[in-house]
Design an enzyme around this catalytic site. Structure first.
Site, PDB file in Angstrom:
ATOM      1  N   GLU A  73       0.827  -1.213   0.000  1.00 29.37           N
ATOM      2  CA  GLU A  73       0.000   0.000   0.000  1.00 29.37           C
ATOM      3  C   GLU A  73       0.861   1.262   0.000  1.00 29.37           C
ATOM      4  OE1 GLU A  73      -2.664  -0.693   3.290  1.00 29.37           O
ATOM      5  OE2 GLU A  73      -3.975  -1.974   2.086  1.00 29.37           O
ATOM      6  N   GLU A 127      -6.759  -7.660  -1.149  1.00 29.86           N
ATOM      7  CA  GLU A 127      -7.317  -7.701   0.204  1.00 29.86           C
ATOM      8  C   GLU A 127      -8.823  -7.524   0.116  1.00 29.86           C
ATOM      9  OE1 GLU A 127      -5.478  -5.118   3.053  1.00 29.86           O
ATOM     10  OE2 GLU A 127      -3.522  -6.107   2.921  1.00 29.86           O
TER      11      GLU A 127
END
Length: 603
Positions: A183, A258
């Site tokens: 991320e 995710e």
């Protein structure tokens, strides 16, 4: 007809091409739109779990649980700070650290592996997985090309690559992809850093496809992307999300890296319980559209010891609870939940005709422990180490301490009462004047000031016992040193000439504790008890009668408890218990009198 054939191929490859198939070496590659396993389209159905959060003895059970729910892949974070707790000293063997063994178990169970090695991972884990020894460098910058940070990163990548290289799919193992950072588009835009990370893995023999993982927004995908790497979406839950990935790079496949069946919980909140309908709907969309995905997490486990992290939203500091149950399909103790059964039923409906999922493994046995009451054993005040003299308070890291507590002590000269302000407290303090408790300060609530009462002592003694809770693991506030990180002032006057007492409460220091002959009522007490078991099993130590502290059972640090909740019980696996006599040690910041403790079968 072409669509029907593709669907059939996906299903067959999904359920029957396993890492153990005929002991053949498999290939894993990319087309612009799909993963290719042995040159056939492959829909990855992954469930994430973290070896560090699961007792090693239960690794196989948890992997089998994921397989029985319908997964064909296991995703696993590697926490750098768990494997290099001391600079230059790597540990890939003790306790839950044998990452290679975890991967081998996944292969034995017929599962592929997504490896998520960081170096930064987030994961609601202390400092996002970065080692706190980095913070001993006063002006360190992380997740960028700071040469001191990168020197440490190179050391880590080199060490970890040696462990996992034999387990790559190219070498006959189950690892099909490796993630670069995590991320990053939510944090920075140093493309040189990301590309250098990829080059480091390649130089160390990692020759499987790479992927990144970012939110499905244009700026995150641009800042966090790496040329040629698969685009992971956190999460990919709509056509618009996948279209954003295509716009970023139409030449690589994308997947939902995710997909969230649950969510994390901070101290002082209610338990996060997202429910079943939303995740079932999302997974159905991904299955119907033949998208690969990773459930974050299928099983959360536990933030044992001092490993729980924190976020920096809301009031500015949000520490995570010890349990990483996450409302996941497989709960903290490893049992199937209604969410698990709903997802299992859904995924089973996509199996080829005549095929079935494996049976759900039997649950780990649980036990109850009847109530017992510890006695006062000693106090933190009876076991102070040699003092470190400093002009002004320093953080933990400045004296080489990573976790635990620090006592700061000084004499009040000039101003002797009034408004005391700790300019930057990280994270929770109990304050004493002349040995008497006068109150607490909680960073979580933005508390910085406390009133110092008038006393008849010529030079009053001020003591501040500071607990360092989890370091922030996400976004821009990650440089999160512990203790008192700035000045302490009384009525505007900076207080000078301090003594610091390091209290890491690590295994060595706790084992060295001895009983005290006399006990004061000054908060900061240790309580101890023995309890006998006829049989062992998983249990939860109920700490609802205590206030705030740490629990050790047979020397194992179960983690933090706190009266504010929502967590009142700490998970203790059967593997840490024994038939016959067992020992519990409790350190409480506030409690001065013993109270009863029980073991309960559920969180």
């Amino acid at each position: 007809m072409k669509k029907i054939l593709l669907t059939s191929g996906l299903a067959l490859c999904c359920w029957f091409a396993t890492p153990l198939q005929a002991q053949n070496r498999h290939s894993f590659s990319l087309s612009p739109t799909a993963f290719l396993l042995d040159n056939k389209p492959f829909q990855m159905i992954s469930g994430e779990m973290h070896p560090a959060r699961i007792p090693k003895e239960y690794w196989r059970h948890r992997i089998q649980m994921a397989k029985a729910m319908g997964c064909n892949t296991i995703a696993a974070y590697v926490f750098w700070n768990y494997h290099e707790p001391v600079k230059g000293q790597f540990d890939f063997s003790s306790e839950n650290r044998d990452i290679a063994e975890f991967i081998r178990l996944a292969q034995q169970e017929g599962m592929w592996v997504l490896l998520r090695p960081g170096p930064y991972v987030c994961a609601e884990w202390e400092f996002g997985g970065l080692p706190p020894y980095l913070l001993q460098i006063p002006d360190i910058k992380v997740r960028c090309m700071d040469h001191r940070y990168m020197e440490a990163v190179k050391r880590y990548v080199t060490a970890l690559a040696k462990e996992v290289k034999p387990l790559l799919v190219t070498n006959g193992g189950p690892i099909v992809m490796v993630q670069i950072e995590n991320e990053y588009g939510s944090y920075g835009n140093d493309k040189t850093y990301l590309n250098t990370l990829k080059d480091l893995w390649v130089e160390n023999g990692i020759n499987v496809p790479f992927y990144t993982a970012d939110g499905a927004t244009a700026y995150m995908l641009e800042a966090g992307g790496v040329p040629g790497a698969v685009i992971g979406l956190d999460s990919g839950s709509s056509e618009a999300d996948f279209e954003a990935a295509r716009k970023q790079n139409p030449n690589v496949p994308s997947f939902s890296s995710e997909t969230y069946p649950g969510w994390l919980t901070h101290w002082g909140e209610n338990w996060q319980r997202p429910g079943i309908d939303g995740i079932v709907k999302e997974v159905k969309f991904l299955m119907d559209t033949k998208r690969s995905f990773n459930l974050y997490v299928i099983h959360g486990g536990t933030n044992f010891g001092f490993t729980a992290g924190a976020n920096s939203g809301g009031k500015g500091y949000e520490p995570d609870v010890t349990s990483y149950d996450y409302d996941a399909p497989i709960n903290e103790q490893g049992a199937a939940t209604p969410k698990y059964m709903a997802l299992r039923q859904l995924l089973a409906s996509y199996l080829p005709k005549g095929k079935k999922l494996p049976p759900v493994p039997a649950a780990i046995p649980t036990i109850s422990i009847p109530a017992f009451t510890p006695t006062v054993f000693t106090s933190v005040w009876d076991h102070l180490p040699a003092a470190i003299s400093v002009p002004q308070p320093k953080p933990f890291e400045a004296v080489g301490q990573d976790y635990g507590f620090m006592l700061y002590k000084t004499k009040l000269i000039g101003h002797k009462s009034g408004k005391l302000t700790i300019k930057d407290l990280h994270d929770y303090a109990t304050v004493f004047l002349n040995g008497q408790y006068i109150g607490k300060l909680d960073r979580r609530l933005g508390e910085k000031t406390i009133e110092i009462p008038t006393s008849n002592v010529k030079d009053p003694e001020l003591e501040i016992l500071v607990e360092g809770m989890g370091r922030i693991n996400f976004a821009e506030a990650m440089i999160d040193r512990k203790g008192i990180t700035d000045r302490v002032v009384l009525n505007g006057m900076t207080l000078m000439n301090w003594e610091m007492y390091s209290l890491p409460m690590n295994e060595a220091s706790v084992q060295s504790l001895t009983a005290s002959a006399t006990h004061s009522d000054k908060p900061g007490q240790y309580f101890k008890a023995s309890f006998n078991l006829d049989k062992t099993g998983d249990t939860y130590i109920d700490m609802s009668a205590y206030q705030k502290g740490i629990v050790w059972v047979n020397g194992h640090n179960l983690g933090r408890y706190w009266q504010i909740g929502p967590q009142q019980r700490l998970y203790c696996p059967a593997t840490w218990l024994r038939k016959g006599s067992n020992e519990i040690l409790i350190f409480d910041l506030h409690q001065t009198t013993p109270a009863s403790v029980t073991g309960e079968p559920h969180l």
